[in-house]
Design a protein around this motif. Structure first.
Motif, PDB file in Angstrom:
ATOM      1  N   VAL A  14       0.783  -1.158  -0.303  1.00 34.54           N
ATOM      2  CA  VAL A  14       0.094   0.328   0.116  1.00 34.54           C
ATOM      3  C   VAL A  14       1.243   1.609   0.133  1.00 34.54           C
ATOM      4  O   VAL A  14       1.585   1.257   0.964  1.00 34.54           O
ATOM      5  CB  VAL A  14      -1.458   0.092   1.553  1.00 34.54           C
ATOM      6  N   VAL A  15       1.186   2.218  -0.621  1.00 31.83           N
ATOM      7  CA  VAL A  15       1.640   3.715  -0.967  1.00 31.83           C
ATOM      8  C   VAL A  15       0.471   4.383  -0.558  1.00 31.83           C
ATOM      9  O   VAL A  15      -0.413   4.953  -0.985  1.00 31.83           O
ATOM     10  CB  VAL A  15       1.741   3.526  -2.460  1.00 31.83           C
ATOM     11  N   ALA A  58       4.512   1.761   2.404  1.00 35.09           N
ATOM     12  CA  ALA A  58       4.920   2.354   2.399  1.00 35.09           C
ATOM     13  C   ALA A  58       4.327   3.895   3.205  1.00 35.09           C
ATOM     14  O   ALA A  58       3.745   4.787   2.177  1.00 35.09           O
ATOM     15  CB  ALA A  58       5.474   2.954   0.674  1.00 35.09           C
ATOM     16  N   ILE A  59       5.477   4.818   4.127  1.00 33.74           N
ATOM     17  CA  ILE A  59       4.738   5.713   4.764  1.00 33.74           C
ATOM     18  C   ILE A  59       5.457   7.013   4.118  1.00 33.74           C
ATOM     19  O   ILE A  59       6.559   6.955   4.245  1.00 33.74           O
ATOM     20  CB  ILE A  59       4.350   6.172   6.165  1.00 33.74           C
ATOM     21  N   PRO A  60       5.220   8.372   4.850  1.00 32.18           N
ATOM     22  CA  PRO A  60       5.615   9.384   5.062  1.00 32.18           C
ATOM     23  C   PRO A  60       7.160   9.722   6.042  1.00 32.18           C
ATOM     24  O   PRO A  60       6.819   8.619   6.713  1.00 32.18           O
ATOM     25  CB  PRO A  60       5.337  10.400   4.950  1.00 32.18           C
ATOM     26  N   PHE A  77       0.766  -6.819   9.170  1.00 36.40           N
ATOM     27  CA  PHE A  77       1.591  -5.363   8.723  1.00 36.40           C
ATOM     28  C   PHE A  77       3.113  -5.115   8.953  1.00 36.40           C
ATOM     29  O   PHE A  77       3.274  -5.446   9.859  1.00 36.40           O
ATOM     30  CB  PHE A  77       0.418  -4.465   8.269  1.00 36.40           C
ATOM     31  N   THR A  78       3.675  -4.701   8.010  1.00 33.71           N
ATOM     32  CA  THR A  78       5.121  -3.954   8.165  1.00 33.71           C
ATOM     33  C   THR A  78       5.031  -2.581   7.446  1.00 33.71           C
ATOM     34  O   THR A  78       4.750  -2.197   6.591  1.00 33.71           O
ATOM     35  CB  THR A  78       5.957  -4.963   7.135  1.00 33.71           C
ATOM     36  N   LEU A  79       5.701  -1.608   8.433  1.00 31.81           N
ATOM     37  CA  LEU A  79       5.518   0.251   7.671  1.00 31.81           C
ATOM     38  C   LEU A  79       7.096   0.079   7.477  1.00 31.81           C
ATOM     39  O   LEU A  79       8.406  -0.727   8.075  1.00 31.81           O
ATOM     40  CB  LEU A  79       5.680   0.539   8.894  1.00 31.81           C
ATOM     41  N   ILE A  80       7.877   0.894   6.287  1.00 34.33           N
ATOM     42  CA  ILE A  80       8.337   0.982   6.233  1.00 34.33           C
ATOM     43  C   ILE A  80       8.730   2.512   5.592  1.00 34.33           C
ATOM     44  O   ILE A  80       7.157   3.383   4.951  1.00 34.33           O
ATOM     45  CB  ILE A  80       8.904   0.232   4.946  1.00 34.33           C
ATOM     46  N   GLU A  81       9.016   3.134   5.927  1.00 38.59           N
ATOM     47  CA  GLU A  81      10.071   5.147   4.905  1.00 38.59           C
ATOM     48  C   GLU A  81       9.822   4.914   3.707  1.00 38.59           C
ATOM     49  O   GLU A  81      10.646   3.797   2.737  1.00 38.59           O
ATOM     50  CB  GLU A  81      10.997   5.370   5.581  1.00 38.59           C
ATOM     51  N   GLY A  82       8.958   5.476   3.079  1.00 41.45           N
ATOM     52  CA  GLY A  82       8.444   6.222   1.722  1.00 41.45           C
ATOM     53  C   GLY A  82       9.895   6.534   1.139  1.00 41.45           C
ATOM     54  O   GLY A  82      10.636   7.959   1.681  1.00 41.45           O
ATOM     55  N   ARG A  92      11.252   0.546  -2.666  1.00 42.49           N
ATOM     56  CA  ARG A  92      11.602   0.284  -0.998  1.00 42.49           C
ATOM     57  C   ARG A  92      10.905  -1.430  -0.876  1.00 42.49           C
ATOM     58  O   ARG A  92      10.901  -1.904   0.369  1.00 42.49           O
ATOM     59  CB  ARG A  92      11.765   1.230  -0.103  1.00 42.49           C
ATOM     60  N   ALA A  93       9.357  -1.039  -1.293  1.00 44.99           N
ATOM     61  CA  ALA A  93       8.623  -1.870  -0.454  1.00 44.99           C
ATOM     62  C   ALA A  93       8.831  -3.174  -1.117  1.00 44.99           C
ATOM     63  O   ALA A  93       8.643  -4.349  -0.306  1.00 44.99           O
ATOM     64  CB  ALA A  93       7.294  -1.708  -1.094  1.00 44.99           C
TER      65      ALA A  93
END
Length: 380
Positions: A14-15, A58-60, A77-82, A92-93
């Motif tokens: 999810v972008v 991908a989050i800010p 879910f996993t959060l990554i920095e976009g 990156r995702a």
């Protein structure tokens, strides 16, 4: 009723790394509330329910706390920095997915994600490396040159592309590695096509509309909302009597921190209740000395402004004043006109009524006056 058959295994991205400020929200639109919960949460719930594993979001930069707050209670879910661009965020995702055969890449700004679209996309991957949901173009199209129509476009051959977009993981990962960093792609299907991959069309869904502007959030509001207000104030000698925004000559007046206009207070609470924004005490606390003796006119104007900012207009106000004295009928039209003026609405949407309690209770004994109001709001 038969259980829904499981879908083929798939990963999902999810972008949600953009700023999204065009939507007129006080925060990036993916974290703003839409239909009762954060925009991001809608599609994340839909993908988890469909079996997405893993699910990478991908989050800010610096938004982990607000993202986890928006997804509170969800797991898997996993959060990554976009990155600075959509392609960087997706790349990156993709790198965060250890293994999978299929991956769906979805924009958080499309919160209403039907399961049937996911089914079509995964089915298409059996014979294509990529697939996108599309809708036909129904309007005539014009090619603009310096503000004038220079040509038309063949709408029969054109399609509106939505997300999620589905890919074989190896194909889209390879395509992103080959993508030139100085180019910008509108979506991941373009990245795959640039690498020579074929992208299939599957039927999309109007529910997958993208939230872009403030009006898109307004459209999600309930068309009608209703609130109720009730207030009581004690009658006291030596006080002025204000009711419905007008001063009435009487041997007693209403006691309170402000001018104690019980009628306007009931309307204010009804308006605030209709938009779910507390009550008159939370906006104008009686412990605050600035409101001592204040005109209730400003309370009603404030409530009307909040209604407008919430995306509604006043459809109707029904006010009932409960007292033995004074008689309300001689002042009814003046009250209606004053209330309508304060709210900026037509007098025809304001109803003022009065009743007694047949000399029962505190109002019947002339100890105080009560008022109740019902407000009906209509979405703009």
């Amino acid at each position: 009723m038969q259980d829904t058959p499981p879908l083929p295994s798939f990963a999902a991205i999810v972008v949600a790394a953009g700023q999204g400020l065009r939507a007129g929200q006080p925060m990036p639109k993916q974290f703003a509330v839409w239909r009762g919960k954060p925009v991001l949460r809608h599609s994340v719930e839909a993908l988890l329910a469909a079996g997405a594993d893993p699910l990478v979001i991908a989050i800010p930069p610096g938004a982990e706390d607000v993202a986890r707050g928006a997804l509170a209670g969800l797991d898997g879910f996993t959060l990554i920095e976009g990155g600075e661009t959509r392609q960087q965020s997706v790349a990156r995702a993709l790198a965060a997915i250890a293994s999978a055969e299929r991956v769906l890449i979805h924009d958080a700004a499309r919160p209403d994600l039907p399961r049937r679209v996911i089914e079509r996309l995964l089915d298409a991957l059996a014979s294509h490396p990529g697939a996108v949901p599309v809708l036909p173009v129904v309007d005539s199209l014009s090619i603009d040159t310096d503000g004038v129509m220079s040509d038309s476009a063949p709408r029969e051959q054109l399609r509106r592309v939505q997300t999620p977009q589905a890919f074989r993981l190896s194909a889209i990962r390879d395509a992103h590695q080959k993508w030139r960093g100085d180019l910008t792609a509108g979506d991941d299907a373009q990245v795959l096509r640039a690498a020579g991959g074929q992208v299939a069309h599957v039927p999309g869904d109007e529910r997958l509309a993208k939230l872009t502007f403030a009006e898109d959030f307004m459209a999600a509001l309930p068309p009608i909302r209703t609130g109720m207000g009730f207030d009581v104030h004690r009658l006291s000698a030596g006080e002025e009597l204000w009711l419905g925004g007008i001063r009435i000559e009487h041997d007693k007046g209403l006691a309170g921190h402000s001018d104690a206009d019980v009628a306007l207070h009931a309307i204010v609470d009804a308006l605030l209740g209709a938009i779910g924004d507390g009550d008159i005490g939370s906006h104008f606390p009686p412990s605050d000395p600035q409101w001592k003796g204040a005109s209730s006119d400003q309370f009603l104007i404030h409530a009307g402004r909040l209604v407008d900012e919430a995306g509604y207009w006043v459809g109707n106000i029904d006010l009932t004043i409960i007292c033995e004295a004074p008689k309300i009928a001689p002042h009814r039209e003046a009250m209606r006109a004053r209330i309508a003026g304060l709210l900026g609405v037509d007098i025809t949407v304001i109803s003022v009524k009065a009743t007694t309690t047949e000399r029962l209770g505190f109002t019947g004994r002339g100890e105080g006056i009560a008022a109740q109001a019902v407000a009906t709001l209509l979405r703009k």
